[in-house]
Design an enzyme around this catalytic site. Structure first.
Site, PDB file in Angstrom:
ATOM      1  N   CYS A  89      40.268  36.370  42.267  1.00 18.81           N
ATOM      2  CA  CYS A  89      41.616  36.090  42.115  1.00 18.81           C
ATOM      3  C   CYS A  89      42.309  35.380  41.898  1.00 18.81           C
ATOM      4  CB  CYS A  89      42.066  37.291  43.460  1.00 18.81           C
ATOM      5  SG  CYS A  89      41.586  38.766  44.232  1.00 18.81           S
ATOM      6  N   GLU A 123      37.895  40.294  49.623  1.00 21.50           N
ATOM      7  CA  GLU A 123      36.588  40.703  49.557  1.00 21.50           C
ATOM      8  C   GLU A 123      35.835  40.277  50.964  1.00 21.50           C
ATOM      9  OE1 GLU A 123      34.409  40.483  46.579  1.00 21.50           O
ATOM     10  OE2 GLU A 123      36.093  39.952  44.825  1.00 21.50           O
TER      11      GLU A 123
END
Length: 449
Positions: free
Chosen positions: A263, A158
């Site tokens: 994640c 990200e």
């Protein structure tokens, strides 16, 4: 390279990036979602995700006619003859379920919806992070010998997802049918990246193995930072010396309040479930998770010491200014944010919290993740009358704040820098006592006129 007709099911972080980038490579892409309002915005080129370059790629794809958005997976994959999707990417949420196992219910539901609509010879691609055996399970659900299932894990960070997609370190494609794997690998041919062609189970394991290794590296450096504090060493010098070793590298050697995000927490717990299912006791990974949990409490103890002078001192009714709430800089993602995990512990200790984050605005206060934190749109308001300022996310703009101004605004000129982001000497000159992780302590001096 031949342009392919591609369907991407899911327009979340991974799906939208995948669809927009594949369209930029010349493929014809249809992205599907169930949120009608979101699809309307995307069709106008309005991207809600804070991701550099993504809005531009979406606009480019729409203008070129290579990218469009439809509601529902069936609308994306269906079509007559050559108009039907040749490759279908499943970019669907696989959240952590009970006991840490990945919840595949959304993936399985979508597979059931589309299995009779797929053209003969189509390829299903699992792009989401899924447990080992998911490709086999997907094939069983399809009940289609003429449709191959390929594992093609994403490695997108990200804040740099577009760059990661278009300039990847590697592309991993796994399938027990060589021709299907080669067809998917060919989609990325223009990128010229190293490509690993393997079986489905190995490809599925690659993503978990990589993320768990990174989590271990982060937990290791946090443990080393604590050891540095006890031995009088400096973690910045230690990690610099380590990082020049090419076997180790410089990345993921920065101590912090713990790792988080969408994640690492999910994937480490899922890996434990995979290991348990294989009757393997993964002690190293379990210790990695335990170290991360302990790190959050260690930050709270450092705040207690900085505010009260005692490691077990009371934070009841102490006002604390929090700088940074997202899980890392460059994103507005709050999922499993270590900053919020620390904030929750501080709130449990009785502290009053005021928070500022460049990616959030005052209207974000209604988000359930921010419950108990007063959100302000100015970092100096977060510091006003605070008993301590705590840097929790590594936003670069925090380095350039007027720390002399903050020293005047706070009740107690103390900063706990959980990212070792700030210039300790600059804060020292401004009359602010700085405390970092694994760094040698700095003496406070009077502010200069």
């Amino acid at each position: 390279m031949f342009a392919r007709r591609i369907a991407v099911v899911g327009t979340g972080y991974v799906g939208l990036t995948t669809g927009a980038c594949l369209a930029s490579l010349g493929h014809r892409v249809v992205c599907a979602d169930v949120d009608a309002a979101k699809l309307e915005r995307l069709s106008r080129g309005e991207v809600d995700i804070l991701e550099p370059g993504l809005a531009e790629l979406v606009a480019e794809g729409l203008a070129a006619g290579r990218l469009r958005f439809v509601q529902g997976a069936t609308a994306a994959v269906s079509g007559s003859g050559d108009d039907a999707a040749e490759v279908v990417f499943l970019c669907l949420p696989t959240p952590m379920g009970v006991g840490g196992v990945a919840d595949l219910s959304t993936v399985e539901r979508v597979v059931d919806e589309i299995r009779h609509l797929l053209r003969p010879g189509a390829v299903i691609v699992n792009k989401s992070t899924v447990p080992v055996g998911t490709a086999l399970r997907t094939s069983e659900l399809l009940e289609r010998d003429d449709v191959a299932v390929v594992s093609n894990p994403e490695f997108l960070r990200e804040g740099s997802a577009v760059q990661d997609f278009l300039t990847p370190d590697r592309i991993v494609v796994g399938c027990d049918q060589q021709d299907a794997a080669e067809r998917v690998a060919a989609l990325y041919a223009r990128l010229g990246a190293p490509t690993v062609l393997t079986d489905a189970a190995s490809a599925e394991l690659v993503k978990y193995a990589a993320n768990c290794f990174l989590a271990m590296k982060l937990s290791y450096v946090n443990a080393m930072a604590e050891l540095c504090e006890r031995l009088g060493a400096d973690i910045s010098d230690v990690t610099e010396g380590m990082g020049y070793d090419r076997r180790i590298g410089q990345s993921f050697l920065q101590p912090g309040p713990g790792w988080g995000g969408s994640c690492l927490p999910k994937d480490t717990h899922a890996m434990l479930q995979v290991a348990d299912g294989a009757d393997f006791e993964f002690r190293l990974l379990r210790a990695t998770i335990d170290t991360n949990t302990r790190q959050r409490q260690r930050i709270v103890d450092k705040v207690r010491l900085a505010v009260t002078g005692k490691r077990a001192g009371s934070l009841s009714r102490r006002r604390l200014g929090l700088l940074g709430l997202t899980f890392k800089a460059g994103t507005d993602d709050l999922r499993d944010s270590p900053a919020l995990a620390v904030a929750a512990l501080l709130r449990q200790a009785g502290a009053e919290l005021v928070g500022y984050d460049p990616a959030l605005h005052e209207d974000a206060a209604s988000r359930p993740e921010l419950a108990g934190i007063t959100i302000v749109d100015d970092p100096y308001l977060a510091a006003k009358d605070a008993d301590a300022v705590i840097v929790l996310t590594e936003w670069p703009e925090f380095r350039t704040l007027e720390w002399a101004k903050i020293a005047e605004a706070v009740r107690n000129p103390v900063v706990v820098d959980t990212r070792n982001l700030l210039d300790a000497e600059a804060l020292n000159r401004a009359g602010v006592q700085w405390t970092g992780l694994g760094r040698k302590p700095r003496r406070r001096v009077a502010a200069t006129a």
